[in-house]
Design a protein around this motif. Structure first.
Motif, short mmCIF file in Angstrom:
data_model
loop_
_atom_site.label_atom_id
_atom_site.label_comp_id
_atom_site.label_asym_id
_atom_site.label_seq_id
_atom_site.Cartn_x
_atom_site.Cartn_y
_atom_site.Cartn_z
N GLY A 68 0.79 -1.22 0.00
CA GLY A 68 0.00 0.00 0.00
C GLY A 68 0.82 1.26 0.00
O GLY A 68 0.30 2.35 -0.29
N ASP A 69 2.12 1.17 0.34
CA ASP A 69 2.98 2.36 0.35
C ASP A 69 3.06 3.00 -1.04
O ASP A 69 3.10 2.31 -2.06
CB ASP A 69 4.40 1.98 0.78
N TRP A 70 3.13 4.33 -1.03
CA TRP A 70 3.36 5.10 -2.26
C TRP A 70 4.84 5.47 -2.32
O TRP A 70 5.41 5.96 -1.33
CB TRP A 70 2.52 6.37 -2.27
N LEU A 71 5.45 5.28 -3.50
CA LEU A 71 6.89 5.49 -3.65
C LEU A 71 7.20 6.21 -4.95
O LEU A 71 6.35 6.35 -5.83
CB LEU A 71 7.62 4.14 -3.63
N CYS A 72 8.45 6.64 -5.06
CA CYS A 72 9.01 7.19 -6.29
C CYS A 72 10.30 6.44 -6.58
O CYS A 72 10.89 5.81 -5.71
CB CYS A 72 9.32 8.68 -6.15
N ASP A 73 10.77 6.53 -7.83
CA ASP A 73 12.12 6.07 -8.14
C ASP A 73 12.78 7.09 -9.06
O ASP A 73 12.14 8.02 -9.55
CB ASP A 73 12.12 4.66 -8.73
N SER A 74 14.08 6.93 -9.26
CA SER A 74 14.82 7.93 -10.03
C SER A 74 15.98 7.27 -10.76
O SER A 74 17.13 7.37 -10.36
CB SER A 74 15.32 9.06 -9.11
N GLY A 93 14.51 8.89 -15.42
CA GLY A 93 14.23 10.08 -14.65
C GLY A 93 13.35 9.75 -13.46
O GLY A 93 13.07 8.59 -13.16
N THR A 94 12.89 10.79 -12.77
CA THR A 94 12.09 10.59 -11.56
C THR A 94 10.65 10.27 -11.91
O THR A 94 10.04 10.95 -12.73
CB THR A 94 12.14 11.85 -10.67
N ILE A 95 10.13 9.22 -11.28
CA ILE A 95 8.75 8.79 -11.50
C ILE A 95 8.11 8.54 -10.14
O ILE A 95 8.68 7.86 -9.29
CB ILE A 95 8.69 7.50 -12.34
N PRO A 123 17.73 4.42 -7.22
CA PRO A 123 17.07 4.53 -5.92
C PRO A 123 15.55 4.50 -6.01
O PRO A 123 14.95 5.11 -6.88
CB PRO A 123 17.56 5.90 -5.42
N VAL A 124 14.95 3.76 -5.07
CA VAL A 124 13.50 3.77 -4.84
C VAL A 124 13.31 4.38 -3.46
O VAL A 124 13.99 4.00 -2.50
CB VAL A 124 12.91 2.35 -4.90
N PHE A 125 12.36 5.31 -3.32
CA PHE A 125 12.29 6.09 -2.08
C PHE A 125 10.89 6.65 -1.86
O PHE A 125 10.06 6.70 -2.76
CB PHE A 125 13.29 7.24 -2.13
N SER A 126 10.65 7.08 -0.63
CA SER A 126 9.49 7.92 -0.31
C SER A 126 10.01 9.32 0.00
O SER A 126 11.21 9.52 0.20
CB SER A 126 8.69 7.34 0.85
N VAL A 127 9.10 10.29 0.05
CA VAL A 127 9.47 11.69 0.22
C VAL A 127 8.78 12.26 1.45
O VAL A 127 7.57 12.09 1.62
CB VAL A 127 9.08 12.52 -1.02
N GLN A 128 9.54 12.94 2.30
CA GLN A 128 8.98 13.59 3.48
C GLN A 128 8.45 14.97 3.12
O GLN A 128 8.74 15.52 2.05
CB GLN A 128 10.04 13.70 4.57
N ALA A 129 7.71 15.55 4.05
CA ALA A 129 7.13 16.87 3.82
C ALA A 129 8.19 17.93 3.57
O ALA A 129 7.94 18.93 2.87
CB ALA A 129 6.25 17.27 5.01
#
Length: 402
Positions: free
Chosen positions: A282-288, A293-295, A338-344
């Motif tokens: 269920g987590d939402w993530l991004c990769d780069s 590029g960043t998605i 890298p696959v990651f989540s983003v903080q505020a």
């Protein structure tokens, strides 16, 4: 990993810089991909992760999923959930969050033991994982295998057709090196093996030395990496197939390239890395990845996966994720990225590095960034090892901003 000869690598690099940049409609990338809405969802899921960390995942634990949109943590338990789980539900309620406790037919320990038995028995399995709700196992088989061969199990088994392959600047990064940059592997004899992506800067827990994390399938022991200009980055110092991870002896910085791919060197920034985290369904993530590029808009659909990738071997504790907008989530050349989540506060939390993409016909998508050429393919479905397994394999920690 995109396989290139030394000559082809030079020609491909020139072509990358000459081609037009695809529109964001072909796969959201660039800084605009990390929208306020994306950060709001990830901030909520971070709070739900902290609630999940309040209880042990021992006997009877069936699995977890998060639904950031409804601020809900779903907990699956075989038998009566322990007091720490119900106490966590009370803490969540006080924060405006919800913990829902559901019955699980099996524990994760039971399902993982059965998965290991089936793999040892030699069933024609490409990937296998315990379902996050504790209801059974999910198996994927490459095309051509009979489903009946994989369903001989005492627990319910869902067999899915599927096929995956290794995903295998940005363009000319310099020391201290960042994640998300183009890196090319070079054999001891000087032959260029192919292009991949740097992952995260890490620190050796024993010595305190800087290292750089990427995918093990990108290079063999004894090889080394350079940037697109041929400048030396670092040699492979440690390699672990089971977590598709390898450590380069390179000075890294706690930052990741965000923005366009190596197809367009115009819109790129670097964001700081604040830490690392395990991943929940269920987590939402991004990769780069360097090539895509960043998605963002990538959501986790499976964890605890064991995926077997031909002669490379089996990768454990992997995560399967899907682009919910229907675009590409990554492609060849993004391997190790890298696959990651983003903080505020725009700081990143490491989740893993890209290993593979689904090449099932239903999952193939137009590539973001570098177009389809030299064998490059892209997919809405990606697989990556959980970063906690990668760090443990090398006794390192993710380098974070001071």
């Amino acid at each position: 990993m995109v396989k290139l000869s030394a000559v082809a690598a030079i020609a491909a690099t020139a072509a990358l810089l000459a081609s037009a940049t695809p529109s964001l409609a072909q796969g959201p990338s660039g800084p605009s991909a990390i929208t306020p809405e994306v950060k709001a969802l990830m901030a909520t899921q971070d709070k739900l992760h902290k609630i999940a960390d309040r209880f042990d995942r021992g006997n009877g634990f069936g699995g977890l999923s998060v639904d950031a949109g409804s601020k809900t943590l779903n907990v699956y338990w075989k038998g009566k959930a322990p007091a720490k789980v119900t106490a966590a539900a009370a803490v969540a309620k006080a924060q405006g969050l919800v913990v829902k406790i559901h019955p699980a037919k099996y524990s994760q320990a039971e399902l993982k033991a059965e998965a290991a038995r089936m793999l040892k028995a030699g069933a024609p399995i490409q990937s296998i994982a315990a379902k996050h709700d504790g209801s059974g196992l999910t198996i994927k088989q490459a095309a051509g295998f009979s489903a009946k061969a994989a369903v001989q199990s005492a627990v319910p088994v869902e067999v899915q057709a599927g096929d995956v392959e290794l995903a295998a600047s940005r363009l000319v990064d310099t020391s201290p090196f960042k994640g998300g940059a183009y890196i090319q592997n070079t054999a001891p004899d000087g032959a260029v093996q192919g292009g991949c992506t740097s992952g995260f800067a890490v620190v050796d827990n024993a010595t305190g030395a800087d290292k750089l994390l990427t995918a093990a399938h990108c290079g063999q022991s004894g090889s080394y990496y350079t940037n697109a200009a041929g400048d030396f980055i670092g040699s492979v110092e440690g390699r672990a197939v089971a977590s598709d991870s390898e450590i380069l002896g390179a000075t890294g910085q706690a930052r990741v390239w965000i923005g366009d791919s190596i197809e367009n060197e115009q819109n790129q920034v670097a964001l700081d890395v604040a830490g690392s985290s395990a991943t929940i369904v269920g987590d939402w993530l991004c990769d780069s990845g360097a090539y895509s590029g960043t998605i963002c808009q990538i959501q986790v659909v499976n964890v605890g996966l064991t995926v077997c990738l031909g002669s490379f071997g089996c990768v454990n504790n992997a995560v399967e994720a899907l682009h919910r907008g229907g675009f590409s989530a990554g492609g060849n050349g993004d391997s190790g990225g890298p696959v990651f989540s983003v903080q505020a506060d725009n700081k990143l939390v490491a989740r893993g590095t890209l290993t593979a993409i689904s090449v099932a016909a239903a999952d193939i998508r137009p590539c973001s960034g570098v177009p389809e050429r030299n064998g490059r393919k892209c997919s809405q479905r990606i697989i990556f090892p959980d970063v906690t397994a990668q760090l443990a394999a090398h006794n390192v920690r993710v380098k974070t901003i001071s």
